[in-house]
Write a protein that holds these residues in place. Sequence first.
Motif, mmCIF file in Angstrom:
data_model
loop_
_atom_site.group_PDB
_atom_site.id
_atom_site.type_symbol
_atom_site.label_atom_id
_atom_site.label_comp_id
_atom_site.label_asym_id
_atom_site.label_seq_id
_atom_site.Cartn_x
_atom_site.Cartn_y
_atom_site.Cartn_z
ATOM 1 N N GLY A 120 5.521 8.368 17.988
ATOM 2 C CA GLY A 120 4.341 7.377 17.124
ATOM 3 C C GLY A 120 5.376 8.211 15.156
ATOM 4 N N THR A 121 6.430 8.012 15.991
ATOM 5 C CA THR A 121 8.005 7.977 14.445
ATOM 6 C C THR A 121 7.234 6.676 13.433
ATOM 7 O OG1 THR A 121 8.798 7.366 15.492
ATOM 8 C CG2 THR A 121 8.849 9.824 15.316
ATOM 9 N N PHE A 122 6.629 5.572 14.197
ATOM 10 C CA PHE A 122 6.763 3.873 13.533
ATOM 11 C C PHE A 122 5.641 4.328 12.170
ATOM 12 C CE2 PHE A 122 5.236 0.082 12.099
ATOM 13 C CZ PHE A 122 6.444 -0.738 12.445
ATOM 14 N N ASP A 123 4.412 6.062 12.765
ATOM 15 C CA ASP A 123 3.448 5.796 11.322
ATOM 16 C C ASP A 123 4.781 5.779 10.401
ATOM 17 O OD1 ASP A 123 1.257 5.455 13.419
ATOM 18 O OD2 ASP A 123 1.057 7.850 13.386
ATOM 19 N N ARG A 124 5.648 7.097 10.672
ATOM 20 C CA ARG A 124 6.100 7.779 8.995
ATOM 21 C C ARG A 124 6.601 6.272 8.399
ATOM 22 N NH1 ARG A 124 5.493 11.152 5.935
ATOM 23 N NH2 ARG A 124 4.705 12.764 7.503
ATOM 24 N N VAL A 125 7.303 5.340 9.266
ATOM 25 C CA VAL A 125 8.226 4.407 8.936
ATOM 26 C C VAL A 125 6.741 3.884 7.498
ATOM 27 C CG1 VAL A 125 8.852 1.964 8.839
ATOM 28 C CG2 VAL A 125 9.833 3.671 10.755
ATOM 29 N N LEU A 126 5.720 3.148 8.159
ATOM 30 C CA LEU A 126 4.530 2.869 7.251
ATOM 31 C C LEU A 126 4.182 3.679 5.653
ATOM 32 C CD1 LEU A 126 2.070 1.892 10.386
ATOM 33 C CD2 LEU A 126 4.139 0.561 8.780
ATOM 34 N N LEU A 127 4.699 5.051 5.939
ATOM 35 C CA LEU A 127 4.094 6.166 5.345
ATOM 36 C C LEU A 127 5.148 5.672 3.380
ATOM 37 C CD1 LEU A 127 2.645 8.844 6.593
ATOM 38 C CD2 LEU A 127 1.369 7.138 5.506
ATOM 39 N N ARG A 128 6.431 5.103 4.104
ATOM 40 C CA ARG A 128 7.758 4.991 2.802
ATOM 41 C C ARG A 128 7.161 3.485 2.174
ATOM 42 N NH1 ARG A 128 9.383 10.077 3.777
ATOM 43 N NH2 ARG A 128 10.661 10.634 5.937
ATOM 44 N N PRO B 296 -5.513 1.812 -0.016
ATOM 45 C CA PRO B 296 -3.705 2.230 0.894
ATOM 46 C C PRO B 296 -3.534 1.358 1.434
ATOM 47 C CG PRO B 296 -6.182 3.941 1.659
ATOM 48 C CD PRO B 296 -6.560 1.962 -0.154
ATOM 49 N N TRP B 297 -4.645 -0.157 2.769
ATOM 50 C CA TRP B 297 -4.233 -0.592 3.565
ATOM 51 C C TRP B 297 -3.851 -2.374 2.704
ATOM 52 C CZ3 TRP B 297 -8.875 1.666 3.576
ATOM 53 C CH2 TRP B 297 -10.136 0.691 3.874
ATOM 54 N N LYS B 298 -4.284 -2.173 1.566
ATOM 55 C CA LYS B 298 -3.806 -3.490 1.300
ATOM 56 C C LYS B 298 -2.420 -3.865 0.618
ATOM 57 C CE LYS B 298 -7.909 -4.936 1.522
ATOM 58 N NZ LYS B 298 -9.777 -5.361 0.890
ATOM 59 N N GLN B 299 -2.413 -2.413 0.050
ATOM 60 C CA GLN B 299 -0.947 -2.441 -1.209
ATOM 61 C C GLN B 299 0.099 -1.344 -0.409
ATOM 62 O OE1 GLN B 299 -4.210 -2.610 -3.288
ATOM 63 N NE2 GLN B 299 -3.856 -2.724 -5.290
ATOM 64 N N ARG B 300 -0.468 -1.746 0.769
ATOM 65 C CA ARG B 300 1.062 0.113 0.930
ATOM 66 C C ARG B 300 1.883 0.326 0.854
ATOM 67 N NH1 ARG B 300 4.624 0.829 4.851
ATOM 68 N NH2 ARG B 300 5.393 -1.355 4.714
ATOM 69 N N ARG B 301 3.049 -0.296 0.646
ATOM 70 C CA ARG B 301 4.422 -0.059 -0.163
ATOM 71 C C ARG B 301 4.041 0.471 -1.770
ATOM 72 N NH1 ARG B 301 8.467 -5.039 1.377
ATOM 73 N NH2 ARG B 301 9.840 -3.493 -0.285
ATOM 74 N N GLU B 302 2.967 0.117 -1.909
ATOM 75 C CA GLU B 302 3.170 0.141 -3.594
ATOM 76 C C GLU B 302 1.940 1.241 -4.033
ATOM 77 O OE1 GLU B 302 3.046 0.845 -7.231
ATOM 78 O OE2 GLU B 302 4.820 -0.872 -6.384
ATOM 79 N N LYS C 160 -5.352 8.864 8.503
ATOM 80 C CA LYS C 160 -4.209 7.445 8.841
ATOM 81 C C LYS C 160 -5.239 6.521 8.114
ATOM 82 C CE LYS C 160 -2.074 8.755 13.065
ATOM 83 N NZ LYS C 160 -1.922 8.025 14.439
ATOM 84 N N VAL C 161 -6.487 6.391 7.561
ATOM 85 C CA VAL C 161 -7.323 6.085 6.960
ATOM 86 C C VAL C 161 -6.397 5.658 5.747
ATOM 87 C CG1 VAL C 161 -9.527 4.401 5.868
ATOM 88 C CG2 VAL C 161 -9.137 4.719 8.406
ATOM 89 N N MET C 162 -6.728 7.001 4.918
ATOM 90 C CA MET C 162 -6.526 7.322 3.266
ATOM 91 C C MET C 162 -4.909 7.335 3.265
ATOM 92 S SD MET C 162 -9.018 10.584 2.225
ATOM 93 C CE MET C 162 -8.617 11.148 4.409
ATOM 94 N N SER C 163 -4.173 7.459 4.360
ATOM 95 C CA SER C 163 -2.305 7.099 4.087
ATOM 96 C C SER C 163 -2.232 5.657 4.662
ATOM 97 C CB SER C 163 -1.671 8.241 4.669
ATOM 98 O OG SER C 163 -2.069 8.493 6.129
ATOM 99 N N GLY C 164 -3.417 5.120 4.046
ATOM 100 C CA GLY C 164 -2.965 3.281 4.829
ATOM 101 C C GLY C 164 -2.123 2.766 5.870
ATOM 102 N N ILE C 165 -1.987 3.871 6.847
ATOM 103 C CA ILE C 165 -1.258 3.436 7.906
ATOM 104 C C ILE C 165 -2.182 2.658 9.427
ATOM 105 C CG2 ILE C 165 1.036 4.320 7.968
ATOM 106 C CD1 ILE C 165 0.007 6.484 9.227
ATOM 107 N N LEU C 166 -3.592 3.178 9.013
ATOM 108 C CA LEU C 166 -4.618 2.897 9.631
ATOM 109 C C LEU C 166 -5.595 2.127 9.101
ATOM 110 C CD1 LEU C 166 -5.508 2.048 12.380
ATOM 111 C CD2 LEU C 166 -6.508 4.464 12.463
#
Lengths: 264, 257
Positions: free
Chosen positions: B88-96, A86-92, A66-72
């Motif tokens: 936990g589906t909101f995680d997926r939202v953050l991955l897009r 990752p968590w700073k420029q999430r969308r990019e 989760k940390v490496m993928s930017g969601i934590l």
Amino acid sequence: MITLANIHKTFKVAKREKGTAAALKSLFHREYRRVHALDGVSFHVDEGEIVGYIGPNGAGKSTSIKVMSGILVPDSGTCGIMGYTPWKQRREYVRHIGVVFGQRTQLWWDVPVSDSFDLLRDIYKVPQSEYRRNLDLLTETIGLQDFINTPLRQLSLGQRMRAEIAASLLHSPKVLFLDEPTIGLDAPSKLAVRRFIKDINAETKLTVILTTHDMNDIDALTDRVVLIGKGKILYDGAFSEIKNRSDHSALEEVIAELYREYEL
Amino acid sequence: MIYFKYLRMVIRTMLQYRLNLLLTTIGQFANVFFSFAGIYLLFERFGRLDDWTFGEVALCYGIVIAAWSLTECFARGFDVFQGSIRQGTFDRVLLRPRNTVLQILGSNFEFPRLIKLVWAFAVLGIAVNNLNQVWSVLQVVTVCLMIASGFLIFSGVFILGATVCFWTVEGLEVVNIFTDGGKELAAYPLTIYSKSIRRFFTFIIPFGCFNYLPLMYVIGRVDDALYALTPLLGFVFLLPCLLLWRVGVRHYVSTGN
């Protein structure tokens, strides 16, 4: 490609005692304890590498992903992946990675897989030519054509996992995170998924980090393992060395012994 | 635009379950039909409510139900947001690589709810027929603004309710006081309520800005055209809601789930 340095993450977990009285009490007063999910995690991964990220349940594998993928966001430490934090420029950043959670689907349940893929193409703004090329490659390597026009809910678990991984590769990511991609799969499906990961890695120099409890996944895919336990990296090196060190021949035994050795 | 692609996906899913679609539509219709029947019977018996006539209340009710049904259909993703957090589906939202609000809006559309919009327009027809007034262009425009404004205010409240889930994981029932309760309350002109309730729903959650104040202008009780513009304040209400949503997302990524 990927560098983690001294990553810390602590969660606050509410203490729970059993019984109705304790549950009532917790309504008014809650005690928390701190759980060190990641306690100074550091490692480095080169481009094109496949890394097996192993450790017992609750060791911190998913938190790391989760940390490496930017969601934590970690409490402290640095993480650089392809030049991004990752968590700073999430969308990019997330444009360049693919993530598969073995326990959850990212596809739309009631429509054919191809419809989900089309929507993902639009979400990631993948140019049509690139999309076609990726789809052709994926079709070739995992036999997508057998089920691409079937609604997801009618697929077997094995087919679904293949569709999941394919879905996370449509936008040509440079890094793929796989969180337990073979969980619950039958033997032929496991073999298919492993072959698929290996082929894609060879074909596109994709960097892969996968977590798993099935050491045959590691054995088939890579020799580099990172062992995490209680939030700390305990071993980072060759899987063959772990095997050689052990008196056992069965992989499960080897790992059980390894966990015992580190008191996990 | 990606929004319409999401829309198409949800429609495709919905068409897989036609019986469900039909039954929900019937249920939704029954819901508003009987609630309006209640208002009709009330006036049948008592003639007026405070100094409000049946036509005036019907107009107010029609506008609120129109706005409400739009919100229920198009902001449904926020209404059921607690599920996304729990599963936990909101995680997926953050991955897009897309805006989170856009993705939540696109995750769910409840088209059966739009039957209420149809009914709302029928009620507006009844109201216009009953009011027997000559309509100016600005009055008609104001009615449209009121519906749009109500839609945005209700959506804002849905977003606030969803934002709470970032802290509580579960949705809070108390939020329904402002969504469902707000709809019921706003269906009548605010003057029939006590002062504190009136203030709260004018200055904190500006329901009054999209029904009571402009309603005064529409039915000709005030001539000041400024009243016709009060629905625009409802548009502004959305901004702090979106801001709080962002704070919630930031909280979520820093605490995890």
